[in-house]
Every structure is written in C-alpha cells, then in structure tokens.
Design a protein around this motif. Sequence first.
Motif, PDB file in Angstrom:
ATOM      1  N   PRO A  96       0.829  -1.212   0.000  1.00 48.86           N
ATOM      2  CA  PRO A  96       0.000   0.000   0.000  1.00 48.86           C
ATOM      3  C   PRO A  96       0.863   1.260   0.000  1.00 48.86           C
ATOM      4  CG  PRO A  96      -0.720  -1.564   1.689  1.00 48.86           C
ATOM      5  CD  PRO A  96       0.598  -2.058   1.182  1.00 48.86           C
ATOM      6  N   ASP A  97       0.429   2.262  -0.734  1.00 53.48           N
ATOM      7  CA  ASP A  97       1.121   3.545  -0.751  1.00 53.48           C
ATOM      8  C   ASP A  97       0.876   4.284   0.568  1.00 53.48           C
ATOM      9  OD1 ASP A  97       1.868   2.951  -3.304  1.00 53.48           O
ATOM     10  OD2 ASP A  97       0.500   4.371  -4.270  1.00 53.48           O
ATOM     11  N   PHE A  98       1.864   5.063   0.982  1.00 55.48           N
ATOM     12  CA  PHE A  98       1.647   5.941   2.130  1.00 55.48           C
ATOM     13  C   PHE A  98       0.607   7.000   1.791  1.00 55.48           C
ATOM     14  CE2 PHE A  98       5.991   4.371   3.051  1.00 55.48           C
ATOM     15  CZ  PHE A  98       5.741   3.824   4.304  1.00 55.48           C
ATOM     16  N   ASP A  99       0.630   7.455   0.545  1.00 55.94           N
ATOM     17  CA  ASP A  99      -0.316   8.469   0.090  1.00 55.94           C
ATOM     18  C   ASP A  99      -1.307   7.835  -0.875  1.00 55.94           C
ATOM     19  OD1 ASP A  99      -1.698  10.679  -0.713  1.00 55.94           O
ATOM     20  OD2 ASP A  99      -0.078  11.528  -1.930  1.00 55.94           O
ATOM     21  N   LYS A 100      -2.502   7.553  -0.374  1.00 53.76           N
ATOM     22  CA  LYS A 100      -3.566   7.021  -1.226  1.00 53.76           C
ATOM     23  C   LYS A 100      -4.494   8.121  -1.704  1.00 53.76           C
ATOM     24  CE  LYS A 100      -3.619   2.685   1.394  1.00 53.76           C
ATOM     25  NZ  LYS A 100      -2.738   3.162   2.478  1.00 53.76           N
ATOM     26  N   GLY A 101      -4.085   9.354  -1.472  1.00 50.68           N
ATOM     27  CA  GLY A 101      -4.924  10.480  -1.872  1.00 50.68           C
ATOM     28  C   GLY A 101      -5.777  10.979  -0.730  1.00 50.68           C
ATOM     29  N   PRO A 102      -6.607  11.971  -1.001  1.00 52.99           N
ATOM     30  CA  PRO A 102      -7.435  12.579   0.049  1.00 52.99           C
ATOM     31  C   PRO A 102      -8.359  11.567   0.721  1.00 52.99           C
ATOM     32  CG  PRO A 102      -7.438  13.921  -1.941  1.00 52.99           C
ATOM     33  CD  PRO A 102      -6.776  12.639  -2.297  1.00 52.99           C
ATOM     34  N   THR A 103      -8.554  11.754   2.017  1.00 51.55           N
ATOM     35  CA  THR A 103      -9.476  10.905   2.769  1.00 51.55           C
ATOM     36  C   THR A 103     -10.766  11.638   3.115  1.00 51.55           C
ATOM     37  OG1 THR A 103      -8.398  11.543   4.845  1.00 51.55           O
ATOM     38  CG2 THR A 103      -7.598   9.539   3.757  1.00 51.55           C
ATOM     39  N   HIS A 318     -12.175 -11.496 -18.762  1.00 43.23           N
ATOM     40  CA  HIS A 318     -11.628 -10.475 -17.869  1.00 43.23           C
ATOM     41  C   HIS A 318     -12.321 -10.570 -16.515  1.00 43.23           C
ATOM     42  CE1 HIS A 318      -9.427  -7.703 -20.730  1.00 43.23           C
ATOM     43  NE2 HIS A 318     -10.096  -8.485 -21.577  1.00 43.23           N
ATOM     44  N   ARG A 319     -11.603 -10.205 -15.470  1.00 45.11           N
ATOM     45  CA  ARG A 319     -12.206 -10.056 -14.163  1.00 45.11           C
ATOM     46  C   ARG A 319     -12.621  -8.591 -13.993  1.00 45.11           C
ATOM     47  NH1 ARG A 319      -8.037 -12.334  -9.954  1.00 45.11           N
ATOM     48  NH2 ARG A 319      -9.861 -12.929  -8.719  1.00 45.11           N
ATOM     49  N   ALA A 320     -13.696  -8.380 -13.269  1.00 43.38           N
ATOM     50  CA  ALA A 320     -14.196  -7.024 -13.036  1.00 43.38           C
ATOM     51  C   ALA A 320     -13.392  -6.374 -11.912  1.00 43.38           C
ATOM     52  CB  ALA A 320     -15.674  -7.058 -12.671  1.00 43.38           C
ATOM     53  N   VAL A 321     -13.159  -5.076 -12.035  1.00 44.43           N
ATOM     54  CA  VAL A 321     -12.399  -4.335 -11.028  1.00 44.43           C
ATOM     55  C   VAL A 321     -13.324  -3.323 -10.358  1.00 44.43           C
ATOM     56  CG1 VAL A 321     -10.429  -2.839 -10.572  1.00 44.43           C
ATOM     57  CG2 VAL A 321     -10.262  -4.608 -12.345  1.00 44.43           C
ATOM     58  N   PHE A 322     -13.433  -3.446  -9.043  1.00 47.20           N
ATOM     59  CA  PHE A 322     -14.237  -2.530  -8.228  1.00 47.20           C
ATOM     60  C   PHE A 322     -13.310  -1.621  -7.439  1.00 47.20           C
ATOM     61  CE2 PHE A 322     -15.495  -1.820  -3.799  1.00 47.20           C
ATOM     62  CZ  PHE A 322     -16.601  -0.995  -3.971  1.00 47.20           C
ATOM     63  N   ALA A 323     -13.659  -0.345  -7.354  1.00 50.45           N
ATOM     64  CA  ALA A 323     -12.861   0.604  -6.565  1.00 50.45           C
ATOM     65  C   ALA A 323     -13.780   1.505  -5.759  1.00 50.45           C
ATOM     66  CB  ALA A 323     -11.966   1.445  -7.478  1.00 50.45           C
ATOM     67  N   SER A 324     -13.444   1.631  -4.480  1.00 49.82           N
ATOM     68  CA  SER A 324     -14.109   2.590  -3.603  1.00 49.82           C
ATOM     69  C   SER A 324     -13.206   3.831  -3.508  1.00 49.82           C
ATOM     70  CB  SER A 324     -14.343   1.983  -2.225  1.00 49.82           C
ATOM     71  OG  SER A 324     -14.884   2.942  -1.331  1.00 49.82           O
ATOM     72  N   LEU A 325     -13.746   4.979  -3.892  1.00 51.74           N
ATOM     73  CA  LEU A 325     -12.956   6.199  -4.024  1.00 51.74           C
ATOM     74  C   LEU A 325     -13.501   7.318  -3.147  1.00 51.74           C
ATOM     75  CD1 LEU A 325     -12.847   6.136  -7.937  1.00 51.74           C
ATOM     76  CD2 LEU A 325     -11.155   5.136  -6.370  1.00 51.74           C
ATOM     77  N   THR A 326     -12.690   8.317  -2.928  1.00 55.74           N
ATOM     78  CA  THR A 326     -13.117   9.545  -2.248  1.00 55.74           C
ATOM     79  C   THR A 326     -12.935  10.698  -3.207  1.00 55.74           C
ATOM     80  OG1 THR A 326     -12.425   8.683  -0.091  1.00 55.74           O
ATOM     81  CG2 THR A 326     -12.771  11.063  -0.267  1.00 55.74           C
ATOM     82  N   VAL A 327     -14.043  11.271  -3.663  1.00 58.44           N
ATOM     83  CA  VAL A 327     -13.974  12.366  -4.615  1.00 58.44           C
ATOM     84  C   VAL A 327     -14.136  13.695  -3.861  1.00 58.44           C
ATOM     85  CG1 VAL A 327     -14.859  10.935  -6.500  1.00 58.44           C
ATOM     86  CG2 VAL A 327     -16.462  12.279  -5.118  1.00 58.44           C
ATOM     87  N   PRO A 328     -13.644  14.787  -4.444  1.00 60.84           N
ATOM     88  CA  PRO A 328     -13.710  16.083  -3.731  1.00 60.84           C
ATOM     89  C   PRO A 328     -15.141  16.499  -3.401  1.00 60.84           C
ATOM     90  CG  PRO A 328     -12.198  16.194  -5.602  1.00 60.84           C
ATOM     91  CD  PRO A 328     -12.929  14.897  -5.721  1.00 60.84           C
ATOM     92  N   ALA A 329     -15.297  17.091  -2.239  1.00 58.28           N
ATOM     93  CA  ALA A 329     -16.600  17.637  -1.863  1.00 58.28           C
ATOM     94  C   ALA A 329     -16.863  18.920  -2.612  1.00 58.28           C
ATOM     95  CB  ALA A 329     -16.642  17.880  -0.350  1.00 58.28           C
ATOM     96  N   ALA A 330     -18.134  19.258  -2.756  1.00 63.21           N
ATOM     97  CA  ALA A 330     -18.491  20.514  -3.410  1.00 63.21           C
ATOM     98  C   ALA A 330     -17.976  21.692  -2.597  1.00 63.21           C
ATOM     99  CB  ALA A 330     -20.007  20.604  -3.574  1.00 63.21           C
ATOM    100  N   SER A 331     -17.461  22.675  -3.267  1.00 59.08           N
ATOM    101  CA  SER A 331     -16.920  23.842  -2.556  1.00 59.08           C
ATOM    102  C   SER A 331     -18.015  24.820  -2.206  1.00 59.08           C
ATOM    103  CB  SER A 331     -15.871  24.519  -3.427  1.00 59.08           C
ATOM    104  OG  SER A 331     -16.407  24.874  -4.673  1.00 59.08           O
TER     105      SER A 331
END
Length: 331
Positions: A96-103, A318-331
């Motif tokens: 795992p990366d230390f920086d996975k992006g915004p939480t 192919h196998r399906a790839v699922f990702a749970s992400l955190t997208v930016p909140a509305a400003s």
Amino acid sequence: MTITDAPPATRPAKRRIVLSVLLWLLLAPGALWFLGRAFGLERGMLIMLFAGTPFVAAWTWIPFLIALVAKRWAAAAVAGLVAFGMAVCVLPRALPDFDKGPTEGVELRVLTANLLFSGADPAQIVQLVRDNDVAVLAVQEFTPRGEEALKAAGLTELLPYQQLAPEYGASGSGLYSRYPLTDPGSRRNDGGFQQAFGTIQPPGAAPVYLESVHPLAPAHPTMFAGWRTDLREQLPADAGRTPRILLGDFNATLDHRVLRELIDTGYRDAADAVGKGLVPSWPSRAGMNGLVTIDHVLVDERIGVRDVEVHDVTESDHRAVFASLTVPAAS
C-alpha cells in the motif's frame, strides 16, 4: 590424451568454467529484460512479453542464489543488482502507498467490466453492482444484445442514467450511473473502439468526469502502432479542470512505459495505491484467475482510494475491477 585422461586438477577447473558460463547465461536474459523495462524499450513482440515482467522479476532471484551458493562473486553481484532492480519495478505494487490520496470528501464506488462480446453473465454483473453499492459501471465489448440482457437483469433500475455506444463485436462501450450524466458522449479511438464518457455530480460532491477506456490490444504486429497511439491519446490528468477517472480494459500493465506516462500526467492507479497492483485480471477462463493486470481504475490525484477488489465474471475472459474512491466535496 582423452578428456577422461585429463589430470585431476584440470577437471575441476573445467567444471568451474562451465558453471561460470552457465551462470552468466542464466542471468543475461533477466539483465536485458531489466534494461528494457527500466528504459521503456517496449517494441514489437516485446510489448506483449513485458506484461509478464512480474514473473521474470521472480526468476531473477534464481541465478542470484545459485551464484551465491557457487561463490561466483562477480556473477552474484550482477545478478543481485538485476534482482533488486526488478524488485523495485514490481514489488511496490504489492505494498500500500503511504499516500492514497485525500481521505476527506464523498465516497464514490465504481466498477469496470469487459463483457467479452457481451457474453458475460448479466445477472452476475447486476449482482456485483448491487452487492458493492456501485454508483458507476463502465463496460467494454458491449453489444446491443448485451444492452438488452443487462436491462432485463435489472441494471437500469439500479443505474438509471446511461451513455451507451453498443456495437456488434468488441468495439462497443457504455457507462451506467446512479446520477445524471452531463455532457455525455462517446469517442472512437484510432483502434476503432468506442469510449463512452460523461460527468456526474454525486450529492455533496464536486463534478467528476468518467470514461470507459478500451485501447486497441497489441495482439498482432499490425496493431502495435495503434495500441501505442490509443494509450497516448487517453485524456491526461489536468489539475485545472474537472477531476477525471479513467476505468476499463487498458490492454496494458504498469510495466508498459506508455501507461506509466499517462499515469505520470497526474493520475494514480487505484489497485497499485492499495497494494493490489499485482492482482491479475486477464485471461480469466476455465478456472484461471488471470496472469496479467490489464484492467485498471486510474484516478486524478485529487481523488483518494479507499479499497479495490477484483471479481471473477462468468463467461468473460476479464475479471471485473471494483474501486471505492473519495472524490472532492463541493466547494
């Protein structure tokens, strides 16, 4: 004098020479492979072969260990450098990366699946969407028959908004969404495949652009140039514009320089970020869970990665790839 009549002191010397030659022959392929991988020298048939770099990386430890046991220090030094270099290229994907992006932000769950001419089990696709609370589904090799099958299986009840470009054969593409799609469309890449796209805005979130990616496969010498062109013409990340998510069958692994160059524009590979970058996605047939990782979710660096899972899909290669992400909140 015959070989069997050679003085006893000569025979061990000859065996040492033979062993040394064999050792250098064993480590040479790995050394050349490492140079090709490090400098992105993917040309011709090497394009397909480079997808197997993780297997070669594992192999490079064998001549290193043999050289150590045989006390061939020069060969051991070279083999060790090669093995270490290959590990640097490959091993980070399993950590795992230390920086996975915004939480902080809004969760967005996405799924991508190559349907193999829409032969994949539609009920299973719908079940994956339901079980994983998927908000956006990207599909490739999407046909009119597949569109009808997914509708009959209840997909449009879960994801009522669509940008669909079904075509007979392997060129069709689609996006299904829980949220309205703005500025939707589909573009045909140079390889002849459709890539459906659109922008969504989940409640509480800023707009996010998504595209179902499917460049040409490098399956034949006549396709090599098109494969490279299609990958180079994927939308780069742009910090000054709407955050982008590219997901689909990229027909490339992280050992292909052209894909790494796309990521370097400002994306992160979701599976790589959570230490699942070596989980294979293709080919998945007859009980095989895959050998190489060519299906990806690439996210703008302003988007965080929470988790990634890879799922088998009946009657797809192919196998399906699922990702749970955190997208930016509305400003």
